[in-house]
Design a protein around this motif. Structure first.
Motif, PDB file in Angstrom:
ATOM      1  N   ARG A  66     -62.433  12.297 -24.811  1.00 19.99           N
ATOM      2  CA  ARG A  66     -61.549  12.939 -25.706  1.00 19.99           C
ATOM      3  C   ARG A  66     -60.219  12.251 -24.160  1.00 19.99           C
ATOM      4  O   ARG A  66     -60.501  11.077 -23.784  1.00 19.99           O
ATOM      5  CB  ARG A  66     -61.624  14.804 -24.757  1.00 19.99           C
ATOM      6  CG  ARG A  66     -62.066  14.906 -25.359  1.00 19.99           C
ATOM      7  CD  ARG A  66     -62.041  15.290 -26.552  1.00 19.99           C
ATOM      8  NE  ARG A  66     -63.418  14.956 -27.647  1.00 19.99           N
ATOM      9  CZ  ARG A  66     -63.150  14.853 -29.233  1.00 19.99           C
ATOM     10  NH1 ARG A  66     -62.066  15.832 -29.743  1.00 19.99           N
ATOM     11  NH2 ARG A  66     -63.805  13.800 -29.659  1.00 19.99           N
ATOM     12  N   TRP A  67     -59.080  12.540 -25.298  1.00 22.54           N
ATOM     13  CA  TRP A  67     -58.099  11.799 -24.516  1.00 22.54           C
ATOM     14  C   TRP A  67     -56.489  12.764 -24.904  1.00 22.54           C
ATOM     15  O   TRP A  67     -56.391  12.989 -26.163  1.00 22.54           O
ATOM     16  CB  TRP A  67     -57.905  10.392 -25.267  1.00 22.54           C
ATOM     17  CG  TRP A  67     -56.728   9.573 -24.085  1.00 22.54           C
ATOM     18  CD1 TRP A  67     -55.586   9.190 -24.577  1.00 22.54           C
ATOM     19  CD2 TRP A  67     -56.860   8.594 -23.158  1.00 22.54           C
ATOM     20  NE1 TRP A  67     -54.424   8.642 -23.856  1.00 22.54           N
ATOM     21  CE2 TRP A  67     -55.848   8.015 -22.449  1.00 22.54           C
ATOM     22  CE3 TRP A  67     -57.993   8.388 -22.601  1.00 22.54           C
ATOM     23  CZ2 TRP A  67     -55.690   6.689 -22.141  1.00 22.54           C
ATOM     24  CZ3 TRP A  67     -57.746   7.733 -21.495  1.00 22.54           C
ATOM     25  CH2 TRP A  67     -56.954   7.346 -20.687  1.00 22.54           C
ATOM     26  N   ASP A  68     -56.222  12.738 -23.671  1.00 26.48           N
ATOM     27  CA  ASP A  68     -54.751  13.992 -24.446  1.00 26.48           C
ATOM     28  C   ASP A  68     -54.143  13.525 -24.712  1.00 26.48           C
ATOM     29  O   ASP A  68     -53.139  12.666 -23.968  1.00 26.48           O
ATOM     30  CB  ASP A  68     -54.952  15.200 -23.018  1.00 26.48           C
ATOM     31  CG  ASP A  68     -53.854  16.294 -23.608  1.00 26.48           C
ATOM     32  OD1 ASP A  68     -53.428  16.551 -24.479  1.00 26.48           O
ATOM     33  OD2 ASP A  68     -53.275  16.756 -22.399  1.00 26.48           O
ATOM     34  N   ARG A  69     -53.127  13.827 -26.067  1.00 23.34           N
ATOM     35  CA  ARG A  69     -52.051  13.188 -26.221  1.00 23.34           C
ATOM     36  C   ARG A  69     -50.997  14.228 -26.617  1.00 23.34           C
ATOM     37  O   ARG A  69     -50.072  13.861 -27.653  1.00 23.34           O
ATOM     38  CB  ARG A  69     -52.541  12.390 -27.664  1.00 23.34           C
ATOM     39  CG  ARG A  69     -53.494  11.351 -27.750  1.00 23.34           C
ATOM     40  CD  ARG A  69     -53.300  10.560 -28.746  1.00 23.34           C
ATOM     41  NE  ARG A  69     -54.547   9.062 -28.740  1.00 23.34           N
ATOM     42  CZ  ARG A  69     -55.617   9.070 -28.702  1.00 23.34           C
ATOM     43  NH1 ARG A  69     -56.343  10.084 -28.823  1.00 23.34           N
ATOM     44  NH2 ARG A  69     -55.915   8.450 -28.215  1.00 23.34           N
ATOM     45  N   ASP A  93     -57.258  14.147 -29.868  1.00 19.70           N
ATOM     46  CA  ASP A  93     -57.620  14.528 -28.739  1.00 19.70           C
ATOM     47  C   ASP A  93     -58.435  13.330 -28.486  1.00 19.70           C
ATOM     48  O   ASP A  93     -59.136  13.162 -27.396  1.00 19.70           O
ATOM     49  CB  ASP A  93     -57.680  15.455 -28.139  1.00 19.70           C
ATOM     50  CG  ASP A  93     -58.881  16.706 -28.360  1.00 19.70           C
ATOM     51  OD1 ASP A  93     -59.020  16.447 -29.495  1.00 19.70           O
ATOM     52  OD2 ASP A  93     -59.003  17.673 -27.606  1.00 19.70           O
ATOM     53  N   GLN A  94     -58.871  12.757 -30.007  1.00 16.59           N
ATOM     54  CA  GLN A  94     -60.050  11.767 -29.476  1.00 16.59           C
ATOM     55  C   GLN A  94     -59.720  10.484 -28.562  1.00 16.59           C
ATOM     56  O   GLN A  94     -58.936   9.801 -29.582  1.00 16.59           O
ATOM     57  CB  GLN A  94     -60.850  11.355 -30.240  1.00 16.59           C
ATOM     58  CG  GLN A  94     -62.442  11.168 -30.757  1.00 16.59           C
ATOM     59  CD  GLN A  94     -62.933  11.724 -31.706  1.00 16.59           C
ATOM     60  OE1 GLN A  94     -63.359  12.569 -32.195  1.00 16.59           O
ATOM     61  NE2 GLN A  94     -63.702  10.687 -32.822  1.00 16.59           N
ATOM     62  N   ASP A 111     -62.219  14.475 -36.008  1.00 11.27           N
ATOM     63  CA  ASP A 111     -62.509  14.905 -34.687  1.00 11.27           C
ATOM     64  C   ASP A 111     -64.257  14.810 -35.224  1.00 11.27           C
ATOM     65  O   ASP A 111     -64.552  15.507 -35.506  1.00 11.27           O
ATOM     66  CB  ASP A 111     -62.071  16.384 -34.859  1.00 11.27           C
ATOM     67  CG  ASP A 111     -61.877  16.750 -33.342  1.00 11.27           C
ATOM     68  OD1 ASP A 111     -61.799  16.631 -32.559  1.00 11.27           O
ATOM     69  OD2 ASP A 111     -62.730  17.822 -33.262  1.00 11.27           O
TER      70      ASP A 111
END
Ligand code: SF4
Ligand code: SF4
Lengths: 497, 286
Positions: free
Chosen positions: A65-68, A74-75, A191
């Motif tokens: 995950r990667w918080d954008r 958020d992938q 996702d």
């Protein structure tokens, strides 16, 4: 096919050669089954490690995950075809930034030169998906059917409950792995957690099931049934890579000056005073080879340089108390030197030389350029297209009006208020087609939605005495110093027109 | 490293300058794949239109055709547009303008309709030419809001046979003998002075009186024109037929009657709305 009569000129001047075998009946032959034997050794363990790493990267990546923020997925790694975005950790690529992908391809190309000139076909032997999955499938096969000899016995055995059970178990496991392969692929395009749920409950898009179906089939067929056939007949890589090798690239090679003549009963031959080589003709190297070739016949296209034969022969050399490396990674140049009596050359010497260093320099330069431009790129972008027909319009009060179409790209995952300002053009004003002339001003404020392109038609009015050149400047109003300026020409009638 | 005499590899017995050709047969599955493609092609020929005949082609068993598929896609697109088309046809232009989505569709539709019906006179960029108004500017003979543009489109200008058509008729001052040539020259001088194209002169002073008597009724005392009558503003920078002495003399002498068709006989309500929206969007809309 050669007619038999055409072979008259065959062994001219090579009297010592045996008479040629009769030409084969057919241009097509049945694939000879290959049952590679298990082997252990340095390169085998290296292969295990690389297999574990590549499979882990492949299966795990979509789940990172990667918080954008609220406006973007958020992938960490996501190819969002529907919205034409590519997310790679902190980097987000838009279609017009495709040159980053082109840059990666250039790096991959130079990387191929670099790796191949240094360590030969290392890609084929260790990292190629065909190699990795075939290796995995071979391992499953050994786990169920046993090693080479057991597999040969099983093939010869009549069909019975035990054989059927084993076959079912093997193909079932293969299909499971194949399905997991295809299944992981689709997670790169949507996702992952949502898609996994939808997929299992039958709600995913048709294309997801079709992709998994196709990749399951290809993985099962390629890694289970075709194996080395893919490398030899279908893959263009060996041809390309072989053409990129030179005298100083590492390849797997059998040192015939040390091995020949092969001495099956070495002790006896020695006693009889006959010359003996180190090769005891045990065929271990042939039995472990996943492409079923005999490396002692010289370098050949079918060799994927997986080095399993090195492990096998090293084990044999240890047993008969000879130095390792009868089969080894070596360069043509070293081979020639060694055959003439020089000591073996350590591998690292061949890795650092002008050709590899040059490739590495190029490769690193492209990489650095990409990193620098990634760091410097603006995430707010203005592009202006002036109207061509009409170029200008005379207004009732004698002023001249130009029309342009502006596109503002907001490449960040938050809505951004921006201002488009007129620079130059004294007495000029602008407004957009959503309002009208009454709201003409020196600038115009719009809010561009997160991750979107806002397109507006803008009218620019100025007295015909205004100078020719002006600019539209994009200013971010949220404090970030990001923006863009487009230089333009103010079109107006010629004198007297 | 081994030498290159490969004892276990067959050759084809071809030899050129000591170089022998190895015999490396293809695997059999390759052959079977080839046969499979032939079978696939035969199946395809039976299932789909494939064999060309004199004026048509075999229909194929699945009854599929690219034309049929196109018709289907067209029907689907039409169905998807139905709501918008209905609204564009039935709503008054003011209500269409209030809905940005409808207005966007109207402007795009109008752009297409303009290319078919209007470019012959007004030009591809709607910039007009002498006698044919430039629709991009902000000068309007009959008004430039959506309603006024729509009315002009609907009934035209001096369109014979349409009761509601927009009519204005300037007398032919010279041809009909109302003014003589010298008087016309004086009126032209005056008009050019109020338009800011010429410095005041004796001729213009004489023309001012003539203007007040003959022209002010329609064009206004100050020459600002009258939209209710379609009388042009004489003081702005825009001339439909040109603003130099020759063109103005010609206009006053013979008068000019441009004609625009009333489009309500040829175009449907939706197209009229779309055209009005498009013309209004060109930059001069009020
Ligand atoms: S010859 Fe050796 S290195 Fe080449 S494919 Fe076979 S086992 Fe691997
Ligand atoms: S494994 Fe080594 S000793 Fe055995 S046949 Fe191969 S080269 Fe010779």
């Amino acid at each position: 096919m050669t007619p038999a009569g055409a072979s008259v000129a065959a062994p001219k001047g090579k009297g010592q050669r045996p008479a040629p075998p009769p030409p084969p009946e057919s241009l097509y032959v049945r694939r000879a089954d290959i049952f590679p034997r298990a082997v252990d050794g340095f390169y085998r363990r290296l292969k295990w490690a690389i297999m574990a790493a590549t499979l882990a990267v492949y299966y795990v990546t979509p789940w990172l995950r990667w918080d954008r923020g609220p406006y973007a997925p958020d992938q960490a790694v996501l190819v969002d075809l529907a919205h034409r975005r590519f997310y790679f950790f902190a980097v987000e690529i838009w279609p017009h930034e495709f040159y980053y992908v082109a840059g990666l391809l250039v790096m991959a190309g130079i990387g191929l030169f670099l790796i191949t000139s240094a360590v030969g076909r290392a890609w084929c032997g260790y990292a190629c998906p065909q190699t990795v999955w075939t290796d995995l499938f071979l391992h499953v096969e050994r786990w169920i059917d046993g090693d080479r000899n057991a597999q040969l016995r099983l093939r010869a055995a009549p069909i019975g409950p035990a054989k059927v059970m084993k076959r079912l178990a093997k193909h079932g496991l293969w299909l499971l792995i194949a399905m997991a392969t295809g299944g992981a692929w689709i997670f790169y395009f949507a996702d992952a957690p949502t898609l996994a749920r939808d997929f299992l409950t039958g709600q995913a898009a048709m294309v997801a099931y079709a992709t998994v179906g196709v990749l399951t089939a290809t993985t099962y067929v390629f890694a289970g049934w075709m194996r080395e056939q893919v490398c030899i007949y279908m893959c263009p890589w060996p041809r390309i890579q072989a053409a990129m090798l030179d005298e100083r690239s590492l390849i797997v090679t059998y040192k015939d000056w040390r091995g020949e003549p092969r001495s099956h009963g070495a002790k006896r031959a020695e006693a009889a005073g006959a010359p003996t080589g180190d090769c005891i003709d045990c065929s271990a190297c042939v039995q472990v080879c996943p492409t079923g070739i005999d490396i002692r016949e010289g370098p050949q296209l079918a060799c994927i340089t997986c080095a399993l034969c090195i492990d096998a022969c090293d084990a044999v050399m240890a047993k008969i108390d000879r130095p390792r490396g009868l089969i080894d990674y070596a360069t043509f140049e070293d081979c020639r030197a060694e055959a003439a009596g020089a000591p073996p050359v350590p591998i690292r010497r061949t890795l650092l030389r002008s050709r590899t260093l040059l490739y590495f320099g190029l490769w690193a330069a492209v990489g650095m350029a990409m990193v620098l431009s990634l760091g410097a790129r603006t995430r707010l972008d203005l592009s202006v297209t002036p109207d061509r027909n009409p170029l200008w319009v005379r207004l009732a009060d004698g002023d001249i009006r130009n029309a342009v179409t502006v596109k503002v790209r907001n490449m960040e995952a938050r809505p951004r208020p921006v201002r488009i300002e007129l620079v130059g053009l004294p007495g000029g004003a602008l407004w957009d087609s959503l309002t009208n002339e009454r709201s003409a001003a020196r600038g115009l404020t719009i809010t561009v939605p997160a991750d979107q392109v806002e397109k507006r038609r803008i009218y620019i009015r100025a007295p015909r005495t205004a100078p020719d050149n002006y600019a539209l400047r994009l200013v971010a109003l949220d404090g970030e110093p990001a923006g863009d300026t487009d230089e333009l020409r103010f079109e107006k009638p010629e004198e007297g027109e | 490293m081994a030498d290159t005499n490969l004892p276990s590899v067959e050759t084809t017995h071809h030899e050129w300058d000591g170089i022998e050709e190895l015999n490396t047969p293809l695997p059999r599955w390759w052959l079977w794949t080839f046969y499979a493609t032939i079978i696939f092609a035969l199946g395809y020929m039976v299932a789909y239109p494939a064999v060309p005949l004199l004026s048509t082609a075999t229909a194929g068993m699945l009854n599929w055709s690219s034309r049929g598929q196109f018709a289907q896609e067209q029907a689907a697109a039409k169905a998807a547009r139905a709501g918008t088309e209905q609204a564009l046809a039935s709503l008054p232009i003011e209500q269409i303008a209030a809905d940005p989505r409808l207005m966007g569709a109207a402007v795009e539709g109008g752009r297409a309709a303009f290319k078919v019906n209007c470019v012959q006179c007004h030009g591809a960029g709607a910039a007009g030419s002498p006698g044919y108004p430039n629709l991009n500017d902000n000068d309007w003979l009959w008004g430039g809001d959506l309603r006024a543009i729509h009315t002009t489109l609907e009934h035209g200008i001096r369109h014979p046979g349409d009761e509601a058509t927009r009519m204005s008729q300037m007398p032919a001052f010279g041809r009909d003998g109302i003014l003589n040539a010298g008087q016309i020259a004086d009126v032209v001088s005056h008009v050019r002075v109020i338009a800011g194209a010429e410095a005041p002169s004796r001729s213009a002073q004489r023309g001012a009186q003539l203007y007040a008597d003959s022209c002010a009724a329609c064009h206004g005392a100050e020459g600002k024109g009258d939209r209710a009558l379609g009388a042009p503003n004489l003081t702005d920078a825009i001339w439909l037929y040109g603003g130099d002495r020759a063109a103005l003399t010609q206009t006053v002498t013979n008068a000019r009657y441009g004609v625009m068709p009333g489009w309500n006989r040829k175009l449907d309500a939706a197209t009229l709305n779309m055209l009005a929206a498009y013309v209004h969007s060109l930059g001069g809309g009020e």
